[in-house]
Design a protein around this motif. Structure first.
Motif, PDB file in Angstrom:
ATOM      1  N   LYS A 168       0.831  -1.203   0.000  1.00 38.40           N
ATOM      2  CA  LYS A 168       0.000   0.000   0.000  1.00 38.40           C
ATOM      3  C   LYS A 168       0.869   1.259   0.000  1.00 38.40           C
ATOM      4  O   LYS A 168       0.563   2.236  -0.695  1.00 38.40           O
ATOM      5  CB  LYS A 168      -0.931  -0.010   1.221  1.00 38.40           C
ATOM      6  CG  LYS A 168      -2.107  -0.955   1.053  1.00 38.40           C
ATOM      7  CD  LYS A 168      -2.696  -1.448   2.349  1.00 38.40           C
ATOM      8  CE  LYS A 168      -3.110  -0.376   3.297  1.00 38.40           C
ATOM      9  NZ  LYS A 168      -3.797  -0.992   4.494  1.00 38.40           N
ATOM     10  N   MET A 177      -7.701   0.449  -4.428  1.00 37.38           N
ATOM     11  CA  MET A 177      -7.265  -0.938  -4.223  1.00 37.38           C
ATOM     12  C   MET A 177      -8.366  -1.721  -3.522  1.00 37.38           C
ATOM     13  O   MET A 177      -8.850  -1.294  -2.472  1.00 37.38           O
ATOM     14  CB  MET A 177      -6.011  -0.966  -3.333  1.00 37.38           C
ATOM     15  CG  MET A 177      -4.731  -0.671  -4.080  1.00 37.38           C
ATOM     16  SD  MET A 177      -3.285  -0.745  -2.963  1.00 37.38           S
ATOM     17  CE  MET A 177      -3.314   0.934  -2.345  1.00 37.38           C
ATOM     18  N   VAL A 215       2.146   1.893  -3.526  1.00 46.58           N
ATOM     19  CA  VAL A 215       1.099   2.418  -4.410  1.00 46.58           C
ATOM     20  C   VAL A 215       0.824   3.884  -4.075  1.00 46.58           C
ATOM     21  O   VAL A 215       0.699   4.724  -4.973  1.00 46.58           O
ATOM     22  CB  VAL A 215      -0.187   1.572  -4.298  1.00 46.58           C
ATOM     23  CG1 VAL A 215      -1.314   2.194  -5.115  1.00 46.58           C
ATOM     24  CG2 VAL A 215       0.076   0.142  -4.773  1.00 46.58           C
ATOM     25  N   GLN A 216       0.770   4.186  -2.782  1.00 46.61           N
ATOM     26  CA  GLN A 216       0.496   5.573  -2.397  1.00 46.61           C
ATOM     27  C   GLN A 216       1.603   6.518  -2.858  1.00 46.61           C
ATOM     28  O   GLN A 216       1.336   7.613  -3.348  1.00 46.61           O
ATOM     29  CB  GLN A 216       0.312   5.675  -0.867  1.00 46.61           C
ATOM     30  CG  GLN A 216      -1.134   5.415  -0.463  1.00 46.61           C
ATOM     31  CD  GLN A 216      -1.278   4.929   0.972  1.00 46.61           C
ATOM     32  OE1 GLN A 216      -0.313   4.503   1.587  1.00 46.61           O
ATOM     33  NE2 GLN A 216      -2.506   4.971   1.475  1.00 46.61           N
TER      34      GLN A 216
END
Ligand code: NI
Ligand code: NI
Ligand code: NI
Lengths: 109, 109, 109
Positions: free
Chosen positions: B57, B98, B60-61
């Motif tokens: 995560k 997501m 992706v961020q």
């Protein structure tokens, strides 16, 4: 929240995407072929809050319901008797399958 | 184990696939269009052990965070006053969603 | 019911789709690239009743098992000694990963 993977006919895809977008559903279209409903299908991925799942299903059912359509008969020329040459035939169209899965976590960046 | 379906912008796809591969995540890219984040997006399918989900995560961020970019203004020629013709405008880019789902069983052949 | 997302090599896709169809599995093919098994893979989406999951896994294993294939060596012409020019080399092919997920609800329209 649920993730719905819906497999529909290509012919119903643009109508369904339009009605879902108008109803504030977020739809992602994945290219797909074959399998369910044979050739020419589209897979949609739709994230939906639990309290809107019934509404989503209703829209898919209304837009993609299995039905028949009259089309001009297409017998090979040699077998095509003059009398039936222009008789239309009923062909099945539409239909959809939806896999509804629990989302453990939804992240928006 | 979790399966993550991530919908990101096409423009962020190659950078994200590179950074995830460098960090030993296994990524499969599915073609996709429309829906979340409008046109021009990419869906990634990533299998991840639970103890690496937070790291996924974070990547992706960092790569796909919603941000703005300055682009040359593109008003239709007729409406474009000489004075503002070259003023750049801020457009939003990036963003991602997501869906994280529990994997009941993972099989490697 | 389970939803199986199977990532296989393009080279195994048509054989697997054929054998699964012959065994009454419903398969939807999603275009995909990169990631698991590197370039040139295919993602299949298969809905399966719990009591047929073992049979599905067996078919995937039989058709897509990791194996080697002998191919003509392809050294650049300059580096290719006459003696080894036609020696075939073993390259790995096949392999598959399957993510099996619980289906909360299956809807057929
Ligand atoms: Ni509605
Ligand atoms: Ni990392
Ligand atoms: Ni069988």
């Amino acid at each position: 929240m649920k993730l719905v993977l819906a497999v529909i006919q290509d012919a119903d895809a643009s109508a369904l995407i339009r009605v879902l977008s108008q109803n504030a559903f977020e739809v992602t279209k994945l290219a797909s072929t074959g399998g369910f409903l044979r050739e020419g299908n589209t897979t949609l991925m739709i994230g939906v809050d639990d309290d809107r799942l019934a509404d989503l299903k209703r829209h898919v059912q209304q837009t993609c319901r299995a039905r028949t359509r009259l089309v001009a008969s297409s017998l090979p020329a040699g077998e095509q008797a003059e009398a039936v040459a222009s008789d239309p035939v009923e062909v099945p169209v539409g239909g959809a399958v939806m896999f509804v899965m629990q989302v453990a976590e939804f992240v928006k960046v």
